[in-house]
Design a protein around this motif. Structure first.
Motif, mmCIF file in Angstrom:
data_model
loop_
_atom_site.group_PDB
_atom_site.id
_atom_site.type_symbol
_atom_site.label_atom_id
_atom_site.label_comp_id
_atom_site.label_asym_id
_atom_site.label_seq_id
_atom_site.Cartn_x
_atom_site.Cartn_y
_atom_site.Cartn_z
ATOM 1 N N GLY A 102 0.778 -1.240 0.000
ATOM 2 C CA GLY A 102 0.000 0.000 0.000
ATOM 3 C C GLY A 102 0.809 1.289 0.000
ATOM 4 N N ILE A 103 2.094 1.201 -0.295
ATOM 5 C CA ILE A 103 2.889 2.435 -0.386
ATOM 6 C C ILE A 103 2.667 3.049 -1.775
ATOM 7 C CG2 ILE A 103 5.236 3.372 -0.459
ATOM 8 C CD1 ILE A 103 5.997 1.071 1.478
ATOM 9 N N PRO A 104 2.282 4.321 -1.824
ATOM 10 C CA PRO A 104 2.066 4.967 -3.128
ATOM 11 C C PRO A 104 3.418 5.232 -3.800
ATOM 12 C CG PRO A 104 1.737 6.553 -1.371
ATOM 13 C CD PRO A 104 2.032 5.243 -0.704
ATOM 14 N N VAL A 105 3.932 4.219 -4.498
ATOM 15 C CA VAL A 105 5.312 4.265 -4.972
ATOM 16 C C VAL A 105 5.563 5.455 -5.891
ATOM 17 C CG1 VAL A 105 7.040 3.029 -6.326
ATOM 18 C CG2 VAL A 105 5.642 1.796 -4.679
ATOM 19 N N ARG A 106 4.666 5.689 -6.845
ATOM 20 C CA ARG A 106 4.903 6.780 -7.802
ATOM 21 C C ARG A 106 4.970 8.128 -7.117
ATOM 22 N NH1 ARG A 106 1.328 5.285 -13.138
ATOM 23 N NH2 ARG A 106 2.676 3.594 -13.803
ATOM 24 N N ARG A 107 4.012 8.352 -6.202
ATOM 25 C CA ARG A 107 4.008 9.643 -5.506
ATOM 26 C C ARG A 107 5.271 9.799 -4.664
ATOM 27 N NH1 ARG A 107 -1.065 10.280 -2.090
ATOM 28 N NH2 ARG A 107 -1.771 8.397 -3.155
ATOM 29 N N ARG A 108 5.714 8.686 -4.054
ATOM 30 C CA ARG A 108 6.939 8.732 -3.249
ATOM 31 C C ARG A 108 8.144 9.095 -4.113
ATOM 32 N NH1 ARG A 108 5.744 6.181 1.988
ATOM 33 N NH2 ARG A 108 3.946 7.522 2.307
ATOM 34 N N ILE A 109 8.187 8.531 -5.330
ATOM 35 C CA ILE A 109 9.325 8.814 -6.209
ATOM 36 C C ILE A 109 9.381 10.317 -6.513
ATOM 37 C CG2 ILE A 109 10.252 8.468 -8.549
ATOM 38 C CD1 ILE A 109 9.276 5.578 -8.389
ATOM 39 N N VAL A 110 8.218 10.900 -6.861
ATOM 40 C CA VAL A 110 8.185 12.336 -7.141
ATOM 41 C C VAL A 110 8.615 13.113 -5.897
ATOM 42 C CG1 VAL A 110 6.746 14.291 -7.821
ATOM 43 C CG2 VAL A 110 6.372 12.048 -8.858
ATOM 44 N N ALA A 111 8.099 12.683 -4.726
ATOM 45 C CA ALA A 111 8.435 13.383 -3.480
ATOM 46 C C ALA A 111 9.933 13.328 -3.217
ATOM 47 C CB ALA A 111 7.664 12.770 -2.312
ATOM 48 N N VAL A 112 10.547 12.151 -3.433
ATOM 49 C CA VAL A 112 11.982 12.027 -3.167
ATOM 50 C C VAL A 112 12.780 12.922 -4.116
ATOM 51 C CG1 VAL A 112 13.945 10.454 -3.246
ATOM 52 C CG2 VAL A 112 11.852 9.746 -2.131
ATOM 53 N N PHE A 113 12.356 12.986 -5.383
ATOM 54 C CA PHE A 113 13.051 13.889 -6.304
ATOM 55 C C PHE A 113 12.913 15.337 -5.841
ATOM 56 C CE2 PHE A 113 13.584 10.426 -9.313
ATOM 57 C CZ PHE A 113 14.763 10.776 -9.939
#
Lengths: 335, 312
Positions: free
Chosen positions: A218-229
């Motif tokens: 349930g981790i929103p992977v795509r949103r996390r990737i954008v957030a990390v960038f």
């Protein structure tokens, strides 16, 4: 995957158990720290001027921006991405910040702008990676070209001079300590705690280790990737503040290969390019180690031209150790 | 057929469009003299890009090519002037040392299972450092006339190095498109495990592509030294990024398994046409870099989009 192991209660021997756990989890970081201490001791014995307060200050605070940029890069590599555009980004942010500073705007605007712009520009990369599905190495390669070319097209190669003294953050002191040094330590510690303790920070290791599993829990992977960038871009902005305020002028170019220096710091600091492991402490320590080696070569009269060869050997040895350790663990774990 | 080569088709149209617009913009662009000169300028990047197509198609990457180029240039000067070797022998030794650098990349990638990105990031620093350490910032000049012919002379009206490039292209097209080795490269890029189970010579093919990559970089170094008549340890800095841009723009998947030499050549032509055409139209080189970045991202966006629609 040492970071993902579940803490076992070592009730019988709390001291040795705690020690062993620290060694297991931070073994690499301790090794880099040890390397710095040995270097300081050996070169300091050969030439005491190397460990003089003046030289140490210039070595550590002059390179603190690399440590700060390496924090964001660590997060990027932990989630198995890469950013080749960070050097060009720092160049662009320096010019943005400097232009605002000489325009007469309040100095805090000039300081806030690179952090905000860095996050915004880097999010674009993140969106292209996460939602358009283009590999980050290619997106950031394109971004690098756009930022580098754009910077020189817009500025025409002109330098920004006459920066107001109030803008020169890197020359200020807090409690008698140089600002870059304080920033390096504070930002590294804060990021380290955040990555270790927060749910968000810990999820990054899962995304890097196994994105499918991360999605499944349930981790929103795509949103996390954008957030990390975006976070990485903000750290690039913070690094810019330390980098661009060292001198009275801001050049409209970036130091060549800055992105590789930053990636190298993260890798030597123990961030596995295979994703899923590594800490920001290691990356910052590695940045310190480079700076110290570069300065040490001068003090023991070895031509600084060999520095890069030495760093190359260091990268290969570090990664070799990482690969070997993973192999041993797989063998031990998989019978 | 059209589907399989849609990326190449898009690029060919793009290249034709760029050339047409630029020819209208500037009368000098389509002259044989300008075209030959462009060929001269793109040879070094192109030679390395041909082999990089193999490397990337096999699922790898080689960041160290620019550094091998710098090291080769420095070694050429050192062998010839400092050690007093005959120049032809020095050239052969430089090609050999370039191949050796590539072989070392292959060794750490195959033997130790290091990720190619990081292994060659390490050797990027290592080889550049060796170049800097050996040269100590001194350059070598005074090359003989016959040597200068490689980079500055012409044969049958076409620059000498363009003949070398054309020969290399032909060899690359045949090997990647029509030989067992080429199919092995694609198989490794698609799934290394599957390639191993199929009994393909995975390790040997990897050694071969990285060694060839080093060899191409040292050949490019010889041509470059001949063209500019000097050696410097910072030669080839950033070459890896130009090369990778051309290869990826040419449709080779960065994940491996897909890519053609024709695509890479088209990618090179688009980049070179943009660079020369825009400079003739009075736009500075830096504006061109921006455009190349934009074209790179847009092309990939278009081809990922087309792919996901094809799959749906």
């Amino acid at each position: 995957m040492t970071d993902m192991t579940i803490d076992r209660p070592d009730a019988g021997a709390p001291m040795t158990g705690a020690l062993r756990r620290v060694l297991r989890e931070y073994g690499h970081e301790l090794l880099v720290a040890l390397a710095i201490l040995v270097l300081l001791a050996v070169v300091g014995t050969i030439n005491p001027r190397f460990v003089s307060a003046r030289n140490m200050t210039s070595v550590f605070s002059g390179n603190a921006y690399i440590a700060v940029a390496a924090i964001g890069m660590t997060m990027i590599i932990v989630i198995r991405q890469i950013d080749l555009s960070v050097g060009a980004l720092i160049g662009v942010l320096a010019t943005i910040s400097g232009t605002i500073a000489v325009s007469g705007a309040p100095v805090w605007v000039a300081w806030a702008a690179p952090v905000i712009c860095g996050a915004a520009i880097s999010s674009v990369t993140g969106v292209l990676v996460a939602y358009a599905g283009i590999p980050s190495i290619v997106v950031s390669l394109g971004m690098m070209a756009i930022l580098q070319g754009g910077l020189i097209s817009v500025t025409g190669g002109a330098w920004i001079s006459d920066l107001p003294p109030a803008f020169l953050l890197a020359k200020m002191k807090v409690l008698g300590l140089p600002m870059p040094l304080v920033w390096g330590v504070v930002l590294t510690s804060a990021a380290a705690v955040w990555m270790r303790m927060s749910a968000f920070g810990r999820s990054l290791y899962l995304i890097g280790g196994n994105a499918e599993a991360a999605r499944a829990v349930g981790i929103p992977v795509r949103r996390r990737i954008v957030a990390v960038f975006a976070i990485h871009g903000a750290f690039a902005g913070l690094a810019t503040l330390l980098f661009a305020t060292q001198l009275q002028v801001i050049q409209s170019t970036t130091p060549a290969n800055l992105e590789l220096v930053i990636i190298t710091a993260a890798v030597i600091g123990g961030v596995s390019i295979l994703g899923g492991t590594g800490t920001v402490i290691g990356a910052s320590l590695a940045a310190v180690l480079f700076a110290a080696i570069g300065s040490a070569l001068i003090f023991v009269n070895v031509s600084a031209y060999w520095l890069r060869a030495l760093i190359g050997v260091l990268i290969l040895l570090t990664v070799l150790a990482d690969v070997m350790r993973r192999r041993r663990e797989t063998r031990a774990g998989g019978h | 057929m059209i589907n399989r080569h849609s990326h190449e088709a898009v690029l060919a149209v793009l290249a034709a469009l760029a050339i047409a617009v630029l020819a209208l913009q500037s009368a000098e662009f389509l002259t044989p003299a300008n075209l030959m000169n462009q060929g001269r300028l793109m040879t070094e990047v192109a030679l390395v890009a041909l082999v990089m197509t193999f490397v990337i198609a096999s699922g790898g990457i080689d960041l160290s090519v620019g550094s091998i180029m710098g090291l080769s240039a420095v070694l050429l000067g050192t062998f010839w002037q400092k050690m007093g070797m005959p120049l032809p022998l020095a050239m052969v030794l430089v090609l050999f040392s370039g191949a050796l650098c590539g072989l070392f990349n292959g060794f750490i990638i195959v033997r130790f299972g290091m990720p190619p990105l990081i292994a060659t990031l390490g050797t990027l620093a290592l080889y550049r450092g060796l170049a800097e350490g050996i040269s100590q910032a001194r350059s070598v000049r005074g090359w003989p006339e016959w040597f200068a012919q490689i980079g500055q002379g012409s044969f049958a009206g076409v620059p000498v190095q363009v003949w070398i490039l054309l020969a290399a292209m032909a060899v690359a097209v045949v090997i990647l498109g029509y030989s067992r080795w080429g199919r092995t490269v694609y198989a490794i890029g698609s799934s290394e495990t599957a390639a191993r189970f199929a009994g393909l010579p995975v390790d040997a093919a990897k050694y071969a592509v990285y060694t060839a990559s080093g060899l191409a970089a040292s050949l490019a170094a010889i041509i470059f030294v001949s063209r500019v008549s000097t050696t410097r340890s910072d030669m080839g800095t950033g070459l890896e990024l130009d090369v990778i841009t051309a290869v990826v723009l040419g449709g080779t998947s960065i994940f491996g398994g897909r890519g053609t030499i024709i695509g890479t050549v088209l990618g090179l032509v688009v980049i070179q046409a943009l660079e020369s055409g825009l400079s003739l139209a009075g736009i500075k080189g830096d504006g061109t870099i921006v455009l190349i970045g934009v074209v790179l991202i847009l092309t990939l966006l278009a081809s990922t989009f087309a792919e996901s629609r094809a799959r749906a």
